[in-house]
Design a protein around this motif. Structure first.
Motif, PDB file in Angstrom:
ATOM      1  N   LEU A  52       0.823  -1.217   0.000  1.00 32.39           N
ATOM      2  CA  LEU A  52       0.000   0.000   0.000  1.00 32.39           C
ATOM      3  C   LEU A  52       0.857   1.266   0.000  1.00 32.39           C
ATOM      4  CD1 LEU A  52      -2.828  -1.091   2.455  1.00 32.39           C
ATOM      5  CD2 LEU A  52      -2.955  -0.895  -0.051  1.00 32.39           C
ATOM      6  N   LEU A  53       1.939   1.251   0.777  1.00 29.55           N
ATOM      7  CA  LEU A  53       2.831   2.420   0.805  1.00 29.55           C
ATOM      8  C   LEU A  53       3.492   2.654  -0.549  1.00 29.55           C
ATOM      9  CD1 LEU A  53       4.482   2.002   4.308  1.00 29.55           C
ATOM     10  CD2 LEU A  53       3.161   3.990   3.523  1.00 29.55           C
ATOM     11  N   VAL A  54       3.928   1.592  -1.191  1.00 31.14           N
ATOM     12  CA  VAL A  54       4.560   1.747  -2.508  1.00 31.14           C
ATOM     13  C   VAL A  54       3.528   2.227  -3.531  1.00 31.14           C
ATOM     14  CG1 VAL A  54       5.774   0.550  -4.377  1.00 31.14           C
ATOM     15  CG2 VAL A  54       6.429   0.127  -1.995  1.00 31.14           C
ATOM     16  N   ALA A  55       2.298   1.721  -3.439  1.00 24.57           N
ATOM     17  CA  ALA A  55       1.244   2.205  -4.341  1.00 24.57           C
ATOM     18  C   ALA A  55       0.975   3.693  -4.102  1.00 24.57           C
ATOM     19  CB  ALA A  55      -0.033   1.397  -4.145  1.00 24.57           C
ATOM     20  N   ALA A  56       0.938   4.099  -2.853  1.00 19.71           N
ATOM     21  CA  ALA A  56       0.738   5.518  -2.542  1.00 19.71           C
ATOM     22  C   ALA A  56       1.909   6.346  -3.055  1.00 19.71           C
ATOM     23  CB  ALA A  56       0.559   5.699  -1.036  1.00 19.71           C
ATOM     24  N   ALA A  57       3.112   5.822  -2.916  1.00 16.86           N
ATOM     25  CA  ALA A  57       4.289   6.533  -3.424  1.00 16.86           C
ATOM     26  C   ALA A  57       4.207   6.675  -4.943  1.00 16.86           C
ATOM     27  CB  ALA A  57       5.569   5.807  -3.020  1.00 16.86           C
ATOM     28  N   ALA A  58       3.702   5.658  -5.619  1.00 14.21           N
ATOM     29  CA  ALA A  58       3.556   5.730  -7.077  1.00 14.21           C
ATOM     30  C   ALA A  58       2.630   6.871  -7.485  1.00 14.21           C
ATOM     31  CB  ALA A  58       3.026   4.401  -7.619  1.00 14.21           C
ATOM     32  N   ALA A  66       7.569   2.514  -9.911  1.00 14.45           N
ATOM     33  CA  ALA A  66       6.872   2.268  -8.647  1.00 14.45           C
ATOM     34  C   ALA A  66       5.709   1.292  -8.838  1.00 14.45           C
ATOM     35  CB  ALA A  66       6.390   3.585  -8.047  1.00 14.45           C
ATOM     36  N   TRP A  67       4.952   1.422  -9.917  1.00 11.13           N
ATOM     37  CA  TRP A  67       3.837   0.494 -10.153  1.00 11.13           C
ATOM     38  C   TRP A  67       4.347  -0.911 -10.462  1.00 11.13           C
ATOM     39  CZ3 TRP A  67      -0.408   1.347  -7.970  1.00 11.13           C
ATOM     40  CH2 TRP A  67      -0.940   2.632  -7.882  1.00 11.13           C
ATOM     41  N   THR A  68       5.509  -1.017 -11.097  1.00  3.69           N
ATOM     42  CA  THR A  68       6.115  -2.333 -11.306  1.00  3.69           C
ATOM     43  C   THR A  68       6.492  -2.943  -9.961  1.00  3.69           C
ATOM     44  OG1 THR A  68       6.936  -1.632 -13.470  1.00  3.69           O
ATOM     45  CG2 THR A  68       7.956  -3.593 -12.494  1.00  3.69           C
ATOM     46  N   ALA A  69       7.014  -2.108  -9.062  1.00  8.34           N
ATOM     47  CA  ALA A  69       7.328  -2.577  -7.706  1.00  8.34           C
ATOM     48  C   ALA A  69       6.064  -3.073  -7.004  1.00  8.34           C
ATOM     49  CB  ALA A  69       7.989  -1.467  -6.899  1.00  8.34           C
ATOM     50  N   VAL A  70       4.964  -2.351  -7.164  1.00  8.80           N
ATOM     51  CA  VAL A  70       3.690  -2.780  -6.579  1.00  8.80           C
ATOM     52  C   VAL A  70       3.301  -4.152  -7.138  1.00  8.80           C
ATOM     53  CG1 VAL A  70       1.202  -2.301  -6.451  1.00  8.80           C
ATOM     54  CG2 VAL A  70       2.849  -0.444  -6.111  1.00  8.80           C
ATOM     55  N   GLY A  71       3.437  -4.324  -8.436  1.00  6.12           N
ATOM     56  CA  GLY A  71       3.117  -5.611  -9.053  1.00  6.12           C
ATOM     57  C   GLY A  71       3.963  -6.749  -8.499  1.00  6.12           C
ATOM     58  N   LEU A  72       5.242  -6.485  -8.289  1.00  2.00           N
ATOM     59  CA  LEU A  72       6.125  -7.504  -7.716  1.00  2.00           C
ATOM     60  C   LEU A  72       5.739  -7.816  -6.269  1.00  2.00           C
ATOM     61  CD1 LEU A  72       9.539  -6.303  -9.176  1.00  2.00           C
ATOM     62  CD2 LEU A  72       8.274  -8.378  -9.814  1.00  2.00           C
ATOM     63  N   LEU A  73       5.391  -6.783  -5.512  1.00  2.76           N
ATOM     64  CA  LEU A  73       4.954  -7.020  -4.130  1.00  2.76           C
ATOM     65  C   LEU A  73       3.644  -7.796  -4.095  1.00  2.76           C
ATOM     66  CD1 LEU A  73       5.913  -3.582  -2.535  1.00  2.76           C
ATOM     67  CD2 LEU A  73       6.967  -5.809  -2.076  1.00  2.76           C
ATOM     68  N   LEU A  74       2.736  -7.487  -4.999  1.00  2.00           N
ATOM     69  CA  LEU A  74       1.490  -8.253  -5.070  1.00  2.00           C
ATOM     70  C   LEU A  74       1.770  -9.711  -5.436  1.00  2.00           C
ATOM     71  CD1 LEU A  74      -0.930  -5.697  -6.779  1.00  2.00           C
ATOM     72  CD2 LEU A  74      -1.056  -6.584  -4.434  1.00  2.00           C
ATOM     73  N   ALA A  75       2.700  -9.923  -6.355  1.00  2.00           N
ATOM     74  CA  ALA A  75       3.079 -11.298  -6.716  1.00  2.00           C
ATOM     75  C   ALA A  75       3.650 -12.033  -5.501  1.00  2.00           C
ATOM     76  CB  ALA A  75       4.083 -11.289  -7.865  1.00  2.00           C
ATOM     77  N   SER A  76       4.417 -11.311  -4.675  1.00  2.00           N
ATOM     78  CA  SER A  76       4.982 -11.947  -3.474  1.00  2.00           C
ATOM     79  C   SER A  76       3.886 -12.296  -2.468  1.00  2.00           C
ATOM     80  CB  SER A  76       6.040 -11.040  -2.826  1.00  2.00           C
ATOM     81  OG  SER A  76       5.463  -9.966  -2.122  1.00  2.00           O
ATOM     82  N   VAL A  77       2.846 -11.476  -2.413  1.00  2.00           N
ATOM     83  CA  VAL A  77       1.721 -11.771  -1.515  1.00  2.00           C
ATOM     84  C   VAL A  77       0.972 -13.002  -2.013  1.00  2.00           C
ATOM     85  CG1 VAL A  77      -0.520 -10.923  -0.679  1.00  2.00           C
ATOM     86  CG2 VAL A  77       1.492  -9.409  -0.651  1.00  2.00           C
ATOM     87  N   HIS A 137      10.679 -19.414  -0.418  1.00  2.00           N
ATOM     88  CA  HIS A 137      11.036 -18.149   0.229  1.00  2.00           C
ATOM     89  C   HIS A 137      12.089 -17.404  -0.592  1.00  2.00           C
ATOM     90  CE1 HIS A 137      11.694 -15.215   3.360  1.00  2.00           C
ATOM     91  NE2 HIS A 137      12.981 -15.530   3.398  1.00  2.00           N
ATOM     92  N   LEU A 138      13.017 -18.134  -1.193  1.00  2.00           N
ATOM     93  CA  LEU A 138      14.031 -17.482  -2.036  1.00  2.00           C
ATOM     94  C   LEU A 138      13.391 -16.827  -3.260  1.00  2.00           C
ATOM     95  CD1 LEU A 138      16.990 -20.021  -1.870  1.00  2.00           C
ATOM     96  CD2 LEU A 138      16.821 -17.786  -0.735  1.00  2.00           C
ATOM     97  N   VAL A 139      12.368 -17.456  -3.823  1.00  2.00           N
ATOM     98  CA  VAL A 139      11.645 -16.844  -4.945  1.00  2.00           C
ATOM     99  C   VAL A 139      10.953 -15.573  -4.477  1.00  2.00           C
ATOM    100  CG1 VAL A 139       9.760 -17.156  -6.610  1.00  2.00           C
ATOM    101  CG2 VAL A 139      11.342 -19.054  -6.126  1.00  2.00           C
ATOM    102  N   ARG A 140      10.284 -15.670  -3.336  1.00  2.00           N
ATOM    103  CA  ARG A 140       9.622 -14.484  -2.779  1.00  2.00           C
ATOM    104  C   ARG A 140      10.636 -13.396  -2.477  1.00  2.00           C
ATOM    105  NH1 ARG A 140       6.210 -15.183   2.626  1.00  2.00           N
ATOM    106  NH2 ARG A 140       8.233 -15.904   3.378  1.00  2.00           N
ATOM    107  N   LEU A 141      11.753 -13.778  -1.948  1.00  2.00           N
ATOM    108  CA  LEU A 141      12.807 -12.821  -1.629  1.00  2.00           C
ATOM    109  C   LEU A 141      13.293 -12.102  -2.886  1.00  2.00           C
ATOM    110  CD1 LEU A 141      14.607 -11.623   0.565  1.00  2.00           C
ATOM    111  CD2 LEU A 141      16.118 -13.596   0.296  1.00  2.00           C
ATOM    112  N   ALA A 142      13.456 -12.832  -3.976  1.00  2.00           N
ATOM    113  CA  ALA A 142      13.861 -12.200  -5.232  1.00  2.00           C
ATOM    114  C   ALA A 142      12.832 -11.163  -5.681  1.00  2.00           C
ATOM    115  CB  ALA A 142      14.069 -13.261  -6.312  1.00  2.00           C
ATOM    116  N   LEU A 143      11.560 -11.485  -5.521  1.00  2.00           N
ATOM    117  CA  LEU A 143      10.498 -10.545  -5.897  1.00  2.00           C
ATOM    118  C   LEU A 143      10.558  -9.270  -5.054  1.00  2.00           C
ATOM    119  CD1 LEU A 143       7.500 -13.021  -6.294  1.00  2.00           C
ATOM    120  CD2 LEU A 143       8.641 -11.766  -8.130  1.00  2.00           C
TER     121      LEU A 143
END
Length: 146
Positions: free
Chosen positions: A62-68, A78-89, A126-132
């Motif tokens: 949510l913070l990264v989305a707000a920053a975007a 920033a929106w790409t970062a949001v997408g990666l964080l959503l993928a990690s979730v 976890h390593l895959v999530r960590l990469a994201l």
């Protein structure tokens, strides 16, 4: 709102640091313990981090989305970062959390025969999530630095 991108970077960066520590410090230490202690340590870690990390992952997203929204010149990063964080979730909820939920209740007496294999699978995922999340952290950091 100049503070918002900074908070997004700090909160996301701290989350990345915790997850790096889990992968490269905490789990290797626990895996070197005698078997009974290893099971108890993994179980305790799953309970403790299982209470905290959902809020941290969603909060970071949510913070990264707000920053975007407030860093329009670098919104694509920033929106790409949001997408990666959503993928990690999604990865967490669908693959990691079920393993962690099972391991929360393990004791040396109740751990299933394949508990080591389950822990190893969790570690690989976890390593895959960590990469994201590392990639998301880098992207949001670059975005807010522009």
């Amino acid at each position: 709102m100049e503070w918002l991108p900074i908070v997004a970077v700090v909160v996301t960066g701290l989350m990345v640091g915790v997850e790096l520590s889990v992968a490269f410090v905490i789990n290797p230490i626990t895996d070197a313990l005698p078997e009974d202690a290893r099971v108890l340590a993994r179980s305790h870690g799953a309970r403790m981090l299982g209470r905290l990390m959902p809020f941290w992952y969603i909060g970071s997203t949510l913070l990264v989305a707000a920053a975007a929204l407030v860093v329009p010149g670098a919104a694509t990063l920033a929106w790409t970062a949001v997408g990666l964080l959503l993928a990690s979730v999604v990865l967490s909820v669908t693959l990691l959390v079920p393993i962690a939920d099972r391991s929360k209740t393990w004791t040396p007496e109740t751990a299933p025969d394949d508990h080591r294999e389950q822990s190893t699978r969790w570690d690989r995922l976890h390593l895959v999530r960590l990469a994201l999340i590392v990639a998301a952290f880098v992207l949001v950091t670059v975005a807010v630095a522009q």
